[in-house]
Design an enzyme around this catalytic site. Structure first.
Site, short mmCIF file in Angstrom:
data_model
loop_
_atom_site.label_atom_id
_atom_site.label_comp_id
_atom_site.label_asym_id
_atom_site.label_seq_id
_atom_site.Cartn_x
_atom_site.Cartn_y
_atom_site.Cartn_z
N HIS A 1 4.36 4.12 -2.12
CA HIS A 1 4.18 3.03 -1.16
C HIS A 1 5.45 2.41 -0.59
O HIS A 1 5.40 1.66 0.39
CB HIS A 1 3.31 1.90 -1.72
CG HIS A 1 2.05 2.37 -2.35
ND1 HIS A 1 1.24 3.32 -1.76
CD2 HIS A 1 1.46 2.04 -3.52
CE1 HIS A 1 0.19 3.54 -2.54
NE2 HIS A 1 0.30 2.79 -3.61
N GLY B 1 -8.89 0.56 -11.28
CA GLY B 1 -8.12 0.53 -12.52
C GLY B 1 -6.91 1.42 -12.52
O GLY B 1 -6.75 2.30 -11.67
N CYS C 1 -4.52 -3.98 -2.48
CA CYS C 1 -5.63 -3.28 -3.13
C CYS C 1 -6.71 -4.23 -3.62
O CYS C 1 -6.43 -5.21 -4.31
CB CYS C 1 -5.09 -2.45 -4.30
SG CYS C 1 -6.39 -1.69 -5.28
N GLU D 1 -18.04 1.46 -10.34
CA GLU D 1 -18.24 2.22 -9.11
C GLU D 1 -17.54 3.57 -9.17
O GLU D 1 -16.45 3.68 -9.73
CB GLU D 1 -17.65 1.45 -7.93
CG GLU D 1 -18.46 0.24 -7.53
CD GLU D 1 -17.84 -0.47 -6.35
OE1 GLU D 1 -18.56 -0.75 -5.39
OE2 GLU D 1 -16.63 -0.74 -6.37
N SER E 1 1.63 6.69 -7.06
CA SER E 1 1.50 5.82 -5.90
C SER E 1 2.85 5.19 -5.60
O SER E 1 3.32 4.33 -6.33
CB SER E 1 0.46 4.73 -6.19
OG SER E 1 -0.81 5.33 -6.30
N ASN F 1 -6.47 0.63 4.46
CA ASN F 1 -7.87 0.30 4.73
C ASN F 1 -8.00 -1.22 4.53
O ASN F 1 -7.80 -1.70 3.42
CB ASN F 1 -8.73 1.08 3.73
CG ASN F 1 -10.19 1.06 4.12
OD1 ASN F 1 -10.56 0.64 5.20
ND2 ASN F 1 -11.03 1.51 3.20
N CYS G 1 -12.30 6.10 -1.80
CA CYS G 1 -11.71 6.22 -3.12
C CYS G 1 -10.41 5.41 -3.18
O CYS G 1 -9.63 5.43 -2.26
CB CYS G 1 -11.41 7.69 -3.35
SG CYS G 1 -10.83 8.03 -4.96
N1 SAH Z 1 -4.28 2.63 -10.05
C1 SAH Z 1 -4.00 3.94 -9.62
C2 SAH Z 1 -5.21 4.70 -9.14
C3 SAH Z 1 -6.20 3.96 -8.28
S1 SAH Z 1 -5.69 3.47 -6.68
C4 SAH Z 1 -2.93 3.94 -8.57
O1 SAH Z 1 -2.59 2.91 -8.05
O2 SAH Z 1 -2.40 5.02 -8.32
C5 SAH Z 1 -5.75 4.97 -5.74
C6 SAH Z 1 -4.92 4.92 -4.45
O3 SAH Z 1 -5.54 4.11 -3.44
C7 SAH Z 1 -3.55 4.33 -4.69
O4 SAH Z 1 -2.55 5.13 -4.15
C8 SAH Z 1 -3.66 3.00 -3.98
O5 SAH Z 1 -2.42 2.53 -3.62
C9 SAH Z 1 -4.56 3.30 -2.82
N2 SAH Z 1 -5.11 2.08 -2.20
C10 SAH Z 1 -5.51 0.96 -2.81
N3 SAH Z 1 -5.93 0.03 -1.92
C11 SAH Z 1 -5.80 0.57 -0.70
C12 SAH Z 1 -6.08 0.13 0.64
N4 SAH Z 1 -6.57 -1.08 0.89
N5 SAH Z 1 -5.82 0.99 1.65
C13 SAH Z 1 -5.34 2.23 1.42
N6 SAH Z 1 -5.05 2.70 0.18
C14 SAH Z 1 -5.26 1.89 -0.87
FE1 SF4 Z 2 -5.08 -0.98 -7.05
FE2 SF4 Z 2 -3.97 1.13 -8.33
FE3 SF4 Z 2 -2.52 -1.06 -7.75
FE4 SF4 Z 2 -4.42 -1.18 -9.61
S1 SF4 Z 2 -2.54 0.03 -9.69
S2 SF4 Z 2 -4.02 -2.71 -8.03
S3 SF4 Z 2 -5.96 0.17 -8.74
S4 SF4 Z 2 -3.47 0.35 -6.29
#
Ligand code: SAH
Ligand code: SF4
Length: 356
Positions: free
Chosen positions: A222, A164, A124, A97, A220, A296, A339
């Protein structure tokens, strides 16, 4: 999962590989760049379109090689028209995707780098279920090339924030970054590209070195304390905040652009004033900015989206500390594909396979 043979696929080759190919085919070296341009810039459907190549060469390339590693399965727009989800099928029948997010003049493609994710952050969707496999450089670049072609060359930015962990698929991600930037490739400026990572610290150093600090880095975060971050982002148990901060302090001078911290804000989990102050303490010395992503909801978890008051409080705290902050709109929630929240939907994949 079986290892898919991508050796005969041309999407993903670089200049060196194209030169070898030209040599193998008895072509003069300048043909290598022409071939690459037909692949990446024009994204042709078949070598019959490669008008500046001799007919015999076109014929041979068509019979000996396969151009693409992906085919488009579905294009689905969100109700507000701001984002479009693209579903591609790989040669081994898996689904990949990508999302195109349109905001004013900016058209950003969010690419996936793996089928699933091994990191398993608890909020996630991408990390739920079994891990599939790494995507090849060609499969990563093709997501951009297809969308570019369908939207008549309108892609301005690329973010590695789909499914990923890019730095867990290091070599292919670096090769994809090279092709995106190469003059014979998609010729994109590095500051239009962002790699987002959950914080694999040794790989952050390697990444910054590889791209000469030019490609943007998002981390990321958090949470601003180890206990909370380890619960949300399990990789933190291996590479804790101390090490992450040390690594970022080391690289931030060689980065040409500010680091961005992504912060998925979850109601009652990481949305207190103390949490915000903690993030500010980490961001400030690094001159980093913060991107707040309101959580989300995903099916498996009972988390809730933060209240508007909490989002406003976070914004205020960062402003007080002179830290730049952006708040991501939850574009595309209705298509289940903002995204960073992409997922492997195997049931879908099976159904589509049956439907042909
Ligand atoms: N794996 C990498 C890139 C993909 S995730 C990473 O974690 O940085 C991209 C962003 O979307 C990350 O900051 C992740 O924490 C956020 N994300 C994932 N699931 C989410 C959700 N349910 N609600 C809001 N943000 C989310
Ligand atoms: Fe999701 Fe990024 Fe965490 Fe992987 S590393 S589980 S893609 S938020």
């Amino acid at each position: 999962m079986e290892k898919v043979d991508l050796n005969h696929v041309l999407f993903g080759i670089d200049l060196e590989a194209a030169q070898e190919l030209a040599k193998r085919e008895g072509l003069p070296p300048y043909r290598a760049t022409q071939i690459l341009e037909w692949i990446y810039k024009k994204n042709i459907e078949s070598f019959q379109e490669a008008s500046n190549l001799p007919t015999a060469t076109r014929q041979r390339l068509s019979t000996e090689y396969r151009l693409h590693a992906l085919s488009l399965v579905e294009e689905k727009a969100s109700a507000n028209g701001e984002s479009v989800k693209y579903l591609f099928r790989t040669i081994d029948g898996e689904l990949v995707e990508s999302v195109l997010i349109e905001q004013q003049k900016r058209k950003t493609v969010c690419v996936s780098t793996q089928l699933g994710c091994k990191i398993g952050c608890i909020f996630c969707a991408s990390g739920k279920g079994k891990f599939g496999r790494d995507l090849s450089a060609g499969e990563i670049v093709e997501q951009v090339a297809w969308i570019q072609k369908m939207k008549a060359g309108a892609v301005t930015n690329v973010v590695f924030m789909g499914m990923g962990e890019p730095l867990d698929n290091f070599d292919e991600t670096m090769r994809a970054l090279d092709i995106l930037q190469a003059p014979w490739g998609l010729a994109m400026g590095p500051r239009r590209i962002t790699v987002s990572t959950s914080g694999i610290t040794p790989r952050i150093l390697d990444f910054v070195k590889h791209v000469g600090g030019r490609v943007r880095l998002s981390v990321s975060l958090h949470a601003s304390d180890d206990a909370k971050r380890s619960r949300l982002v399990p990789i933190n148990r291996k590479y804790g905040l101390g090490e992450l901060k040390k690594t970022l302090a080391k690289v931030h001078h060689s980065l040409k652009r500010q680091i961005t911290f992504e912060y998925t804000l979850i109601d009652e989990v990481n949305d207190s004033r103390e949490d915000a102050e903690g993030v500010a303490r980490i961001a400030k010395p690094l001159h980093a900015k913060v991107n707040i992503i309101p959580y989300n909801p995903i099916e498996e978890e009972a988390f809730r989206t933060p209240t508007d008051e909490k989002i406003a409080m976070f914004r205020r705290v960062f402003h007080e500390h002179g830290i730049r902050v952006t708040i991501r709109k939850t574009a595309g929630r209705d298509i289940d594909a903002a995204c960073g929240q992409l997922r492997l939907n195997r049931k879908d994949s099976e159904r589509r396979a049956k439907d042909g």
